[in-house]
Design an enzyme around this catalytic site. Structure first.
Site, PDB file in Angstrom:
ATOM      1  N   ASP A  61     -49.739 114.175 -23.515  1.00  0.00           N
ATOM      2  CA  ASP A  61     -51.020 113.571 -23.877  1.00  0.00           C
ATOM      3  C   ASP A  61     -50.898 113.133 -25.335  1.00  0.00           C
ATOM      4  OD1 ASP A  61     -53.594 113.086 -24.822  1.00  0.00           O
ATOM      5  OD2 ASP A  61     -54.503 114.625 -23.550  1.00  0.00           O
ATOM      6  N   ASN A  88     -48.909 102.564 -27.468  1.00  0.00           N
ATOM      7  CA  ASN A  88     -49.624 101.700 -26.524  1.00  0.00           C
ATOM      8  C   ASN A  88     -50.694 102.438 -25.725  1.00  0.00           C
ATOM      9  OD1 ASN A  88     -49.779  99.393 -24.375  1.00  0.00           O
ATOM     10  ND2 ASN A  88     -49.130 101.219 -23.219  1.00  0.00           N
ATOM     11  N   TYR A 161     -64.562 101.887 -28.057  1.00  0.00           N
ATOM     12  CA  TYR A 161     -63.288 101.159 -27.914  1.00  0.00           C
ATOM     13  C   TYR A 161     -63.064 100.226 -29.102  1.00  0.00           C
ATOM     14  CZ  TYR A 161     -59.609  98.437 -25.562  1.00  0.00           C
ATOM     15  OH  TYR A 161     -58.426  97.801 -25.237  1.00  0.00           O
ATOM     16  N   LYS A 165     -60.076 100.328 -31.979  1.00  0.00           N
ATOM     17  CA  LYS A 165     -59.097  99.249 -32.192  1.00  0.00           C
ATOM     18  C   LYS A 165     -59.196  98.687 -33.612  1.00  0.00           C
ATOM     19  CE  LYS A 165     -57.300  99.489 -28.083  1.00  0.00           C
ATOM     20  NZ  LYS A 165     -55.927  99.990 -27.880  1.00  0.00           N
TER      21      LYS A 165
HETATM   22  N1  LIG Z   1     -55.338  95.085 -20.318  1.00  0.00           N
HETATM   23  C1  LIG Z   1     -55.950  94.466 -21.313  1.00  0.00           C
HETATM   24  O1  LIG Z   1     -56.614  93.419 -21.115  1.00  0.00           O
HETATM   25  C2  LIG Z   1     -55.839  94.980 -22.719  1.00  0.00           C
HETATM   26  C3  LIG Z   1     -56.385  94.177 -23.721  1.00  0.00           C
HETATM   27  C4  LIG Z   1     -56.307  94.616 -25.040  1.00  0.00           C
HETATM   28  C5  LIG Z   1     -55.704  95.809 -25.327  1.00  0.00           C
HETATM   29  N2  LIG Z   1     -55.182  96.573 -24.340  1.00  0.00           N
HETATM   30  C6  LIG Z   1     -54.555  97.841 -24.732  1.00  0.00           C
HETATM   31  O2  LIG Z   1     -53.268  97.924 -24.189  1.00  0.00           O
HETATM   32  C7  LIG Z   1     -52.920  99.293 -23.997  1.00  0.00           C
HETATM   33  C8  LIG Z   1     -52.408  99.493 -22.575  1.00  0.00           C
HETATM   34  O3  LIG Z   1     -53.464  99.184 -21.682  1.00  0.00           O
HETATM   35  P1  LIG Z   1     -53.241  98.708 -20.185  1.00  0.00           P
HETATM   36  O4  LIG Z   1     -54.062  97.508 -20.009  1.00  0.00           O
HETATM   37  O5  LIG Z   1     -51.794  98.676 -19.858  1.00  0.00           O
HETATM   38  O6  LIG Z   1     -53.981  99.907 -19.439  1.00  0.00           O
HETATM   39  P2  LIG Z   1     -53.559 100.781 -18.149  1.00  0.00           P
HETATM   40  O7  LIG Z   1     -52.917  99.935 -17.121  1.00  0.00           O
HETATM   41  O8  LIG Z   1     -54.801 101.542 -17.818  1.00  0.00           O
HETATM   42  O9  LIG Z   1     -52.461 101.774 -18.740  1.00  0.00           O
HETATM   43  C9  LIG Z   1     -52.816 102.754 -19.679  1.00  0.00           C
HETATM   44  C10 LIG Z   1     -51.604 103.614 -19.968  1.00  0.00           C
HETATM   45  O10 LIG Z   1     -51.978 104.550 -20.990  1.00  0.00           O
HETATM   46  C11 LIG Z   1     -51.606 105.835 -20.548  1.00  0.00           C
HETATM   47  N3  LIG Z   1     -52.463 106.849 -21.160  1.00  0.00           N
HETATM   48  C12 LIG Z   1     -53.821 106.946 -21.113  1.00  0.00           C
HETATM   49  N4  LIG Z   1     -54.222 108.019 -21.811  1.00  0.00           N
HETATM   50  C13 LIG Z   1     -53.106 108.609 -22.311  1.00  0.00           C
HETATM   51  C14 LIG Z   1     -52.852 109.735 -23.122  1.00  0.00           C
HETATM   52  N5  LIG Z   1     -53.852 110.527 -23.563  1.00  0.00           N
HETATM   53  N6  LIG Z   1     -51.572 110.037 -23.449  1.00  0.00           N
HETATM   54  C15 LIG Z   1     -50.549 109.276 -22.989  1.00  0.00           C
HETATM   55  N7  LIG Z   1     -50.716 108.187 -22.218  1.00  0.00           N
HETATM   56  C16 LIG Z   1     -51.989 107.860 -21.892  1.00  0.00           C
HETATM   57  C17 LIG Z   1     -51.689 105.826 -19.047  1.00  0.00           C
HETATM   58  O11 LIG Z   1     -50.842 106.851 -18.557  1.00  0.00           O
HETATM   59  P3  LIG Z   1     -51.152 107.684 -17.189  1.00  0.00           P
HETATM   60  O12 LIG Z   1     -51.587 106.657 -16.174  1.00  0.00           O
HETATM   61  O13 LIG Z   1     -49.817 108.320 -16.893  1.00  0.00           O
HETATM   62  O14 LIG Z   1     -52.223 108.672 -17.503  1.00  0.00           O
HETATM   63  C18 LIG Z   1     -51.137 104.410 -18.760  1.00  0.00           C
HETATM   64  O15 LIG Z   1     -49.732 104.428 -18.763  1.00  0.00           O
HETATM   65  C19 LIG Z   1     -54.167 100.099 -24.339  1.00  0.00           C
HETATM   66  O16 LIG Z   1     -54.084 100.589 -25.663  1.00  0.00           O
HETATM   67  C20 LIG Z   1     -55.281  99.068 -24.219  1.00  0.00           C
HETATM   68  O17 LIG Z   1     -56.396  99.391 -25.016  1.00  0.00           O
HETATM   69  C21 LIG Z   1     -55.247  96.192 -23.029  1.00  0.00           C
END
Ligand SMILES: NC(=O)c1ccc[n+]([C@@H]2O[C@H](COP(=O)([O-])OP(=O)(O)OC[C@H]3O[C@@H](n4cnc5c(N)ncnc54)[C@H](OP(=O)(O)O)[C@@H]3O)[C@@H](O)[C@H]2O)c1
Length: 263
Positions: A61, A88, A161, A165
């Site tokens: 975590d 990330n 959120y 950020k």
């Molecule tokens: N998708 C978008 O449009 C978008 C836009 C801007 C920014 N972002 C940012 O990009 C990053 C990745 O997001 P995503 O879109 O790929 O989301 P996602 O598909 O929901 O993936 C999130 C990842 O973070 C991991 N995670 C969550 N809580 C955690 C913790 N406490 N410790 C370790 N790992 C943790 C999850 O692991 P588990 O599943 O193994 O728990 C998963 O691998 C985030 O920081 C998000 O804010 C995303």
């Protein structure tokens, strides 16, 4: 990225998984961190091994100091060094401001901001111990903080959120300023709307997708690979003169698209 070792937090799915695979395709050995999805992390490791690369899945975590320390120790045990951290891991827990609980506020700040602090701090300590090795990379180490367009765009209903950020952005810049003289580069990636689990509700119906596309001048939702290519560039010597920068990978989402037609 050959002979370099990268750690990607939240590597079990979405953007982190694509970043892990892309770094491996560029030659790096990769630690694939996950919190709750061992199958997702194992699939990413398997994909990297199929490409002929090396990877290890690391459960932790990212918001827990003890678990972060153990994760970095396990990475060093396996690969002996660290060259790149991609911080990330991130979550959303949305609520109207007046309804937001302290638990929701803290959960998001803990993972998205404190988690990046804990991981970046471990990485800086390791980079300083390792010292310079020009045969591997011009820099002693590279840190990439995955932020969001919401580091600058306010977001009603998502105050926790957006605050996390915005915090990541200024932590990234402050850290970049502090460690640049020691040869460490720190940058951010601010993704726009990327099609992953975190924002499924925004793209899974045609109606939601069409409404989302109004916010994206280039007219398509992003793919995790769009972010992964930017991460490889920031991790490599191709970006050696870049530090303290947020790279927006958003196809114009942060360009105030509401003003397109004269506001
Ligand atoms: N998708 C978008 O449009 C978008 C836009 C801007 C920014 N972002 C940012 O990009 C990053 C990745 O997001 P995503 O879109 O790929 O989301 P996602 O598909 O929901 O993936 C999130 C990842 O973070 C991991 N995670 C969550 N809580 C955690 C913790 N406490 N410790 C370790 N790992 C943790 C999850 O692991 P588990 O599943 O193994 O728990 C998963 O691998 C985030 O920081 C998000 O804010 C995303």
């Amino acid at each position: 990225m050959e002979r370099q070792v990268a750690l990607v937090t939240g590597g079990s799915g979405g953007i982190g998984a694509a970043v892990a695979v892309a770094l491996a395709a560029a030659g790096a050995s990769v630690g694939v961190n996950y919190r709750s999805d061992p199958e997702g992390a194992a699939a990413v490791v398997a994909e990297i091994e199929q490409l002929g690369g090396s990877a290890v899945a690391l459960q932790a975590d990212a918001s827990r100091e003890d678990q972060v320390r153990s994760m970095f120790r396990a990475l060093l045990d396996r690969f002996g060094r660290l060259d790149v951290l991609v911080a990330n891991a991130g979550i959303q827990q949305d609520a109207a401001f007046a309804e937001m609980t302290l638990e929701q506020w803290r959960a998001v700040l803990d993972v998205n901001l404190t988690g990046q602090f804990l991981c970046a701090r471990e990485a800086v300590r390791i980079f300083d111990r390792q010292g310079r090795d020009p045969g591997r990379s011009c820099a002693i180490g590279k840190i990439i903080c995955v932020s969001s367009v919401h580091e600058v765009i306010p977001w009603a209903g998502h105050a926790n959120y957006a605050a996390s950020k915005g915090g990541v952005m200024l932590m990234m810049k402050s850290l970049a300023q502090e460690v640049a003289p020691r040869g460490i580069r720190v940058n951010g990636i601010a993704p726009g709307a990327i099609q992953t689990e975190i924002n499924r509700a925004a793209w899974e119906t045609q109606e939601a997708l069409q409404s989302l596309l109004k916010l994206i001048p280039y007219g398509r939702i992003g793919r995790p690979e769009d972010v992964a290519r930017a991460a490889v560039w920031l991790a490599s010597d191709a970006s050696d003169y870049v530090t303290g920068t947020s790279l927006f990978v958003d196809c114009g989402m942060a360009l105030y698209p509401g003003f397109r037609d004269n506001g």
